[in-house]
Design an enzyme around this catalytic site. Structure first.
Site, mmCIF file in Angstrom:
data_model
loop_
_atom_site.group_PDB
_atom_site.id
_atom_site.type_symbol
_atom_site.label_atom_id
_atom_site.label_comp_id
_atom_site.label_asym_id
_atom_site.label_seq_id
_atom_site.Cartn_x
_atom_site.Cartn_y
_atom_site.Cartn_z
ATOM 1 N N TYR A 107 -5.315 -8.579 -5.292
ATOM 2 C CA TYR A 107 -4.797 -9.697 -4.201
ATOM 3 C C TYR A 107 -5.392 -11.186 -4.224
ATOM 4 O O TYR A 107 -5.242 -12.219 -3.315
ATOM 5 C CB TYR A 107 -4.030 -9.653 -3.772
ATOM 6 C CG TYR A 107 -2.301 -8.589 -3.505
ATOM 7 C CD1 TYR A 107 -1.040 -9.957 -4.325
ATOM 8 C CD2 TYR A 107 -1.852 -7.254 -3.501
ATOM 9 C CE1 TYR A 107 -0.235 -9.530 -4.667
ATOM 10 C CE2 TYR A 107 -0.559 -7.107 -4.158
ATOM 11 C CZ TYR A 107 -0.068 -8.137 -4.795
ATOM 12 O OH TYR A 107 1.217 -7.743 -5.287
ATOM 13 N N GLU A 193 0.575 21.412 -5.666
ATOM 14 C CA GLU A 193 1.552 20.228 -6.633
ATOM 15 C C GLU A 193 2.119 19.216 -5.939
ATOM 16 O O GLU A 193 1.663 17.912 -6.388
ATOM 17 C CB GLU A 193 2.040 20.679 -8.175
ATOM 18 C CG GLU A 193 1.651 19.456 -8.940
ATOM 19 C CD GLU A 193 2.825 20.344 -9.729
ATOM 20 O OE1 GLU A 193 3.377 19.362 -10.943
ATOM 21 O OE2 GLU A 193 3.033 21.034 -10.302
ATOM 22 N N ASP A 245 4.049 23.395 -11.142
ATOM 23 C CA ASP A 245 4.606 24.078 -11.998
ATOM 24 C C ASP A 245 4.040 24.657 -13.437
ATOM 25 O O ASP A 245 3.319 24.181 -13.657
ATOM 26 C CB ASP A 245 5.538 22.854 -12.147
ATOM 27 C CG ASP A 245 6.028 22.507 -11.021
ATOM 28 O OD1 ASP A 245 6.859 23.328 -10.218
ATOM 29 O OD2 ASP A 245 6.638 21.150 -11.139
#
EC number: 5.6.2.2
Length: 365
Positions: A107, A193, A245
């Site tokens: 920015y 996770e 997972d």
């Protein structure tokens, strides 16, 4: 348990980096003054390739080639413009001993930079040129990692006492280099996770019952989470397990912790945690723990492409063949499942049965 860490013992000081910036700038000015076109050589690194053979040096942490940026090539002009604008900002941060985020830097010249990825690339190039890590430039990311459990530490003089509230989430410190006075009586570290699994363990008072430390990067881990995990492993010398997972993205996150990411391959030696052990989920866990067929989801076409690409990574063949076999099995069976699917038996099945049985039984790779 207390300990001392050495992973970042050779990190450069701000004065060293400012000197390197001045030397780089002086060399460019001299070239221009003498009518020469400046050339900037940037090492290129990788932490894996997809065609491993006897010439594979991906594990050496050495650059694989050099890229030359020059004003003579029009395609390099914009990239050099961005690089030097970011370098000026970094110099100011170091001189004033202030910190800024990548987004802060973007920015400062949004019309020039146009996209955050352009700034990210420039920061990585500067790290390579200066032979340092991003935090050495006083460029930090907004932290997203969480930690809880049997742990106490200080950061910049502020004490974080997780031990007194072992099931309460604390933010992973952003300025990991300022973490000191690490104390723990934990038996192991567990990396999960997802935040949903982290919160499940917190609700089940998992840390209090099992005397451990739990960390999550809430998906793909940021630099602070990976550095903090490495610091704890180096300091406490505890067994470290990872729970993701049973799907391609979980496996990729697991691999990021152990081997590092391609984007930050130049810094892999400081960010990877080779000691990490894969606790699950494994595809055969769905049979062992009797998950209903409805809990198994078919791999999508994108899942299959990602899995096939990961199977070609050289580090799996070289350093983690058992991991590769699990990934191959997932592809062959064409199914996946989320850890939350274990709640089909009981809400606390993950914390009361699954994790303890795997750790106690040594069912990890």
């Amino acid at each position: 348990m207390e300990g001392k860490h050495s992973r970042w013992s050779s990190q450069p000081r701000p004065c060293d980096l400012l000197r390197k910036i001045r030397e780089l700038t002086r060399a460019i000015v001299e070239d221009l003054s003498n009518g020469r076109s400046p050339e900037i050589l940037i090492d290129r690194f990788r932490n894996y390739c997809t065609k491993p053979d006897s010439n594979c040096y991906c594990s050496s942490d050495l650059p694989i080639l050099k890229e030359t940026l020059t004003l003579r090539r029009e395609s390099h002009l914009r990239r050099l413009d961005v690089l030097f604008r970011v370098l000026v900002i970094v110099q100011q941060l170091l001189q004033e001993n202030r910190h800024g985020s990548k987004r802060d830097i973007y920015y400062m010249h949004p019309s020039v930079f146009s996209d955050q990825s352009i700034v990210d690339r420039a920061i990585n190039d500067i790290c390579i040129l200066m032979q340092c890590s991003r935090h050495n430039l006083n460029v930090v990311s907004v932290g997203k990692g969480l930690v809880m459990g049997w742990l106490r530490f200080s950061e910049a003089g502020n004490m974080f006492d997780c031990i007194n509230r072992p099931n309460t989430a604390f933010p992973v410190p952003i300025h990991v280099e300022e973490v000191k006075d690490i104390v723990s009586v934990a038996k192991y570290i567990l990396v999960v996770e997802k935040e949903s699994v982290f919160q499940r363990l917190a609700n089940d008072q998992f840390c209090k019952t099992n005397h451990c430390i739990v960390i999550t990067g809430r998906g793909y881990p940021d630099i602070s989470t990976r550095r903090f995990l490495g610091l704890l492993v180096d300091t406490l010398h505890l067994p470290t397990y990872c729970l993701v997972d049973c799907d391609p993205y979980g496996f990729d996150i697991l691999s990021t912790y152990r081997f590092g990411s391609m984007q930050l391959a130049y810094d892999a030696k400081f960010l990877r945690v080779p000691e990490i052990l894969w606790l699950g989920g494994f595809l055969l866990d769905s049979e062992k723990y009797q998950l209903p067929q409805q809990c198994l989801l078919p791999l999508t076409a994108q899942d299959k492409r990602k899995t096939e690409a990961m199977l070609r990574r050289c580090y799996l063949q070289r350093e983690a063949p058992e991991w590769r076999l699990e990934l191959q099995l997932m592809l062959e069976r064409g199914v996946k499942f989320e850890l939350e699917a274990l709640s089909v038996h009981e809400l606390n099945f993950l914390s009361a049965v699954y994790i303890p049985s795997k750790i106690q039984g040594g069912v990890y790779i």
